[in-house]
Design a protein around this motif. Structure first.
Motif: not given
Length: 180
Positions: A97-98, A103-104, A162-165
């Motif tokens: 969920c995080g 990620i978008l 999600g942010n880093v990836g």
């Protein structure tokens, strides 16, 4: 090949420019050009982070519009998501969920920022993503604390990943495509 009058005029002006005697720019023009180049090559840190924050926040709000948990948008209570929640361990579900929540924004941030802005952010981006994930978590706790508190740490970890990836993948893709 037919050359128009406008193209002929431009070629004539270019030839005159090439044949002209060199002229040294004044100190004032030299300084103005230097300031312009420095500004383009090293954008202000606050502007780069501000732009990334706006993109991440807008994408987060768009994600909330389809998320069924907080009842903010069109998500409603979805049988598929409830089935996934029941079938997957809580920690893994909130981790995913995080990841999905941020990620978008991370991908869009990687696409929207210029190469110079990405360079300006540099290594501070990991600190930014951690802070953004924590702030997003706090905002979500205010929206629905009873259902969300159980998977908090997993959600924060998923948001950071999600942010880093997402951001890192887009930066690498831009580099591979020669759009660094």
């Amino acid at each position: 090949m037919k050359i128009t009058d406008a193209e002929r005029q431009r070629l004539r002006e270019f030839a005159e420019f090439v044949d002209a005697d060199p002229v040294a720019p004044t100190q004032r023009i030299d300084e103005a050009v230097r300031r312009m180049v420095v500004k383009d090559l090293r954008p202000a840190l606050w502007k780069s982070f501000g732009k990334l924050t706006l993109v991440e926040a807008a994408a987060g709000l768009a994600t909330l519009s389809v998320c069924p948990q907080f009842g903010l948008g069109f998500g409603g209570h979805n049988e598929l998501l409830h089935g996934l929640h029941a079938a997957i361990p809580t920690g893994v579900f909130y981790l995913l969920c995080g990841v999905l929540f941020v990620i978008l924004g991370a991908v869009l941030g990687g696409l929207v920022l210029t190469r110079q802005e990405i360079g300006a952010i540099g290594r501070l981006r990991h600190l930014f993503f951690t802070a953004y994930s924590l702030l997003a978590y706090v905002a979500l706790v205010f929206l629905g604390p009873e259902a969300f508190a159980a998977g908090s740490l997993a959600w924060i970890l998923g948001a950071i990943l999600g942010n880093v990836g997402g951001f890192g993948a887009v930066i690498r893709l831009r580099g591979a495509l020669g759009r660094g």
